[in-house]
Write a protein that holds these residues in place. Structure first.
Motif, short mmCIF file in Angstrom:
data_model
loop_
_atom_site.label_atom_id
_atom_site.label_comp_id
_atom_site.label_asym_id
_atom_site.label_seq_id
_atom_site.Cartn_x
_atom_site.Cartn_y
_atom_site.Cartn_z
N VAL A 1 37.25 37.93 36.41
CA VAL A 1 36.54 36.73 36.67
C VAL A 1 37.58 35.47 36.66
O VAL A 1 37.18 34.38 37.06
CB VAL A 1 35.53 36.40 35.72
CG1 VAL A 1 34.37 37.43 35.84
CG2 VAL A 1 35.64 36.21 34.08
N GLN A 2 38.54 35.78 35.77
CA GLN A 2 39.64 34.55 35.92
C GLN A 2 40.77 34.96 36.44
O GLN A 2 41.24 36.15 36.31
CB GLN A 2 40.01 34.18 34.46
CG GLN A 2 38.78 33.60 33.37
CD GLN A 2 38.88 32.24 33.44
OE1 GLN A 2 39.91 31.67 34.14
NE2 GLN A 2 38.23 31.70 32.62
N GLU B 1 38.45 32.46 46.23
CA GLU B 1 37.17 31.55 46.22
C GLU B 1 36.21 32.58 46.68
O GLU B 1 34.96 32.59 46.46
CB GLU B 1 37.73 30.26 47.10
CG GLU B 1 36.12 29.78 47.56
CD GLU B 1 35.51 28.87 46.24
OE1 GLU B 1 36.23 29.04 45.38
OE2 GLU B 1 34.25 28.49 46.45
N LEU C 1 35.68 35.61 46.35
CA LEU C 1 35.36 36.47 45.40
C LEU C 1 34.77 35.84 43.93
O LEU C 1 34.44 36.46 43.28
CB LEU C 1 36.69 37.39 44.93
CG LEU C 1 37.50 38.23 45.95
CD1 LEU C 1 38.65 38.58 45.65
CD2 LEU C 1 36.52 39.46 46.15
N ASP C 2 34.57 34.24 44.14
CA ASP C 2 34.03 33.70 43.18
C ASP C 2 35.04 33.82 41.88
O ASP C 2 34.52 33.79 40.72
CB ASP C 2 32.79 34.21 42.98
CG ASP C 2 31.86 33.15 42.16
OD1 ASP C 2 32.41 31.94 42.16
OD2 ASP C 2 30.82 33.42 41.62
N LEU C 3 36.33 34.05 41.94
CA LEU C 3 37.07 33.92 40.85
C LEU C 3 37.43 32.48 40.18
O LEU C 3 37.35 31.74 41.09
CB LEU C 3 38.61 34.78 41.02
CG LEU C 3 38.21 36.18 41.41
CD1 LEU C 3 39.87 36.58 41.85
CD2 LEU C 3 37.85 37.02 40.36
N TYR C 4 37.34 32.23 39.04
CA TYR C 4 37.94 31.10 38.38
C TYR C 4 39.45 31.05 38.61
O TYR C 4 40.06 31.46 37.94
CB TYR C 4 37.50 30.81 37.00
CG TYR C 4 37.67 29.48 36.59
CD1 TYR C 4 36.66 28.55 36.38
CD2 TYR C 4 38.94 28.88 36.28
CE1 TYR C 4 36.81 27.19 35.93
CE2 TYR C 4 39.07 27.61 35.75
CZ TYR C 4 37.95 26.72 35.74
OH TYR C 4 38.01 25.47 35.17
N THR C 5 39.81 30.19 39.45
CA THR C 5 41.32 30.06 39.90
C THR C 5 42.17 28.90 39.15
O THR C 5 41.95 27.74 39.44
CB THR C 5 41.43 30.30 41.43
OG1 THR C 5 40.67 31.14 42.02
CG2 THR C 5 42.84 30.39 41.75
N ASP D 1 40.26 25.92 41.15
CA ASP D 1 39.34 25.08 40.10
C ASP D 1 39.89 24.46 39.10
O ASP D 1 39.46 23.79 38.21
CB ASP D 1 38.69 26.76 39.39
CG ASP D 1 37.55 27.20 40.43
OD1 ASP D 1 36.67 26.52 40.67
OD2 ASP D 1 37.79 28.34 40.54
N ARG E 1 32.50 26.13 35.41
CA ARG E 1 31.71 26.87 36.47
C ARG E 1 30.94 27.86 36.12
O ARG E 1 31.34 28.74 35.27
CB ARG E 1 32.92 27.39 37.67
CG ARG E 1 32.22 27.61 38.83
CD ARG E 1 33.21 27.14 39.91
NE ARG E 1 34.27 28.16 40.21
CZ ARG E 1 34.04 29.37 40.35
NH1 ARG E 1 32.80 29.84 40.80
NH2 ARG E 1 35.22 30.44 40.36
N ARG F 1 28.87 31.52 36.95
CA ARG F 1 29.10 32.70 37.80
C ARG F 1 28.38 33.66 37.38
O ARG F 1 28.40 33.90 36.16
CB ARG F 1 30.59 32.97 37.54
CG ARG F 1 30.85 34.25 38.49
CD ARG F 1 32.17 34.75 38.26
NE ARG F 1 33.01 35.39 39.37
CZ ARG F 1 32.87 36.73 39.53
NH1 ARG F 1 32.12 37.50 38.77
NH2 ARG F 1 33.37 37.18 40.58
N MET G 1 27.83 33.75 33.39
CA MET G 1 28.89 33.44 32.64
C MET G 1 29.44 31.78 32.88
O MET G 1 29.18 31.59 34.08
CB MET G 1 30.37 34.08 33.10
CG MET G 1 30.43 35.60 32.29
SD MET G 1 31.93 36.47 32.70
CE MET G 1 31.89 37.91 32.12
N LEU H 1 32.37 29.59 32.96
CA LEU H 1 33.94 29.85 32.94
C LEU H 1 34.66 28.29 33.06
O LEU H 1 34.21 27.35 33.65
CB LEU H 1 34.33 30.36 34.33
CG LEU H 1 33.85 32.16 34.59
CD1 LEU H 1 34.21 32.64 35.95
CD2 LEU H 1 34.28 32.89 33.30
#
Lengths: 385, 91
Positions: free
Chosen positions: A75-76, A98, A100-104, A127, B13, B15, B24, B26
């Protein structure tokens, strides 16, 4: 009407990634997009032979790695290097992250960057931006970076906040700047940082070569720790202040990467999937390339990831230690680079039979000595000391 | 403060996580796995709703709980999140 659900907010948020029951689930992908970097910091964590790794992954390779990572539970996403900004496809990569909704999180020196490019990355869904600042004056910061960059870094940090992005300031601490930690905190405050990482140098890669110049005295470290603790209390809720102790001054080893192959996947610029940044410096381990195998297969059953999972590999004193499920025996790379055997207890541990290696280094730090000149990160490998 | 309007911090954020079937929260280098009620609260931390309005919404959803207990839990949760810099309370 919903009446069944338990109302239990008081227990929410206590579960951190490391305590989630899934024993082996990667939450974070560290994407080392390139080993190239305009800076030459003498504590760089890239391997000494970084310049030999030139066969870098393509945009499409990285996009696929992100998809496969997300599918595994990541997720990160940390976009790092080297300097990730030297890749001109960073926009395409942020866009995929983005989607994939990952915290970037962009981990950068801020060089080379324009405000326009940063604004574009923000629009694409970045992010967080983590900017490294080496010291509190231009002279000292530029000296460590081996490049005139201090003023530009401050400008980049201001752009980050102007554009509404969260800012992390990262300062690597060592003998020459620990006494200035109060000023580092003031600088981060003046930049309205959301988060300040005061990361003491860990002695791997280039930092191990420069240990004699970088290792602080215990008094320096304790004074800085107290300053950081006071700042953390004062700034609570406004700026998160992290103080990462150097392994050489902790009695017990850190849970390196939260355990080998448990929470992190690092992918190197040339595509090796690793449990940590330096795992490919350990001899005798075979690493898979993301070009040859799916990331999920590598994570689940590549021999390198399996090598130090669980406890079967442990020797004494780890094998019977109460802390073995807490610190996982410490850092495998530190064990290898100090003792020559990656399967031994991390010598940072006071119970390690090789702890004298760390104690000797600490004693040397206390003895007045002429600080040797810094060996800067460079394409040519330094002679091993 | 019941009239405050909590808003999620810029660095945080929400998710949905398919694996744990939970939300979660994040933020840089970290994350919290939220239980369903915590996720309900965080979803309402948009800066538009007052704490009182959030309590009202949850009281409508969790009807078996006394409203005072919900109010107290919401406030405690928001205080913890504020101390971590994950939620800001705007007047």
């Amino acid at each position: 009407m919903v009446t069944e659900a338990a109302f239990d907010a008081s227990r929410a948020g206590r579960v951190r990634f490391r305590r989630v029951s899934d024993e082996y689930r990667p939450y974070t992908l560290v994407a080392e997009l390139t080993y190239r970097c305009p800076l030459r910091c003498a504590y760089c964590s890239n391997p000494l032979d970084y310049a030999g790794h030139t066969d870098t992954l393509t945009t499409e390779d990285w996009r696929r790695v992100f998809r496969e990572a997300e599918d595994l539970g990541v997720v990160q996403l940390n976009l790092t290097g080297g300097e990730p900004l030297v890749r001109d496809d960073l926009e395409a990569l942020v866009e995929e992250a983005e989607r994939l909704d990952l915290y970037t999180n962009l981990i950068t020196s801020g060089i080379p960057l324009t405000r326009e490019r940063l604004a574009g990355l923000a629009r694409l869904g970045l992010d967080n931006v983590q900017v490294s600042i080496q010291d509190v004056t231009a002279a000292a910061s530029d000296r460590m970076a081996g490049l005139r960059s201090f003023e530009r870094k401050l400008e980049v940090a201001r752009w980050v906040k102007d554009l509404g992005l969260p800012l992390t300031v990262n300062t690597v601490l060592h003998r020459d700047n620990l006494d200035a930690v109060e000023h580092v905190i003031a600088l981060a405050e003046s930049l309205c940082a959301d988060r300040l990482e005061l990361a003491n140098t860990q002695y791997l890669g280039w930092a191990l070569v420069n240990r004699r110049a970088l290792l602080p005295t215990p008094a320096q470290l304790e004074a800085a720790r107290a300053v950081a603790a006071a700042a953390r209390a004062r700034l609570q809720g406004r700026m998160e202040v992290l103080f990462v102790t150097p392994d050489y001054y902790s009695r017990v080893p850190k849970a390196c990467m939260d355990g080998w192959g448990r929470r992190f996947i690092v992918v190197t610029p040339d595509g090796l999937a690793l449990p940590c940044h330096a795992a490919h410096t350990l001899p005798g381990l075979v690493w898979d390339n993301v070009r040859d195998r799916a990331l999920g297969d590598i994570w689940r059953d590549s021999p390198g990831f399996a090598a130090f999972r669980g406890e079967a590999w442990m020797a004494e004193p780890c094998r019977s230690c109460d802390r073995r499920a807490i610190d996982f025996g410490g850092c495998r790379c530190q064990a290898y680079h100090l003792t020559g055997d990656a399967a031994l207890t991390d010598p940072a541990c006071s119970l390690s039979p090789h702890h004298d290696l760390v104690e000797t280094a600490r004693r040397e730090a206390l003895t007045p000595h002429t600080v040797p000149p810094l060996v800067y990160r460079a394409a040519r490998q330094p002679a091993r000391t | 403060m019941p009239e405050a309007r909590p808003r999620l911090a810029a660095k945080a954020r929400l998710r949905y996580d398919r694996k744990s079937t939970r939300y979660m929260l994040l933020y840089p280098e970290r994350g919290l796995v939220l239980n369903p009620t915590a996720a309900d609260i965080v979803q309402l931390c948009t800066g538009e709703h007052t704490v009182e309005a959030i309590v009202q919404r949850l009281a409508e959803k969790y009807t078996s709980q006394p409203r005072e207990a919900i109010a107290q839990e919401v406030q405690t949760f928001l205080d913890v999140m504020a101390a971590r810099g994950l939620v800001h309370a705007e007047p």
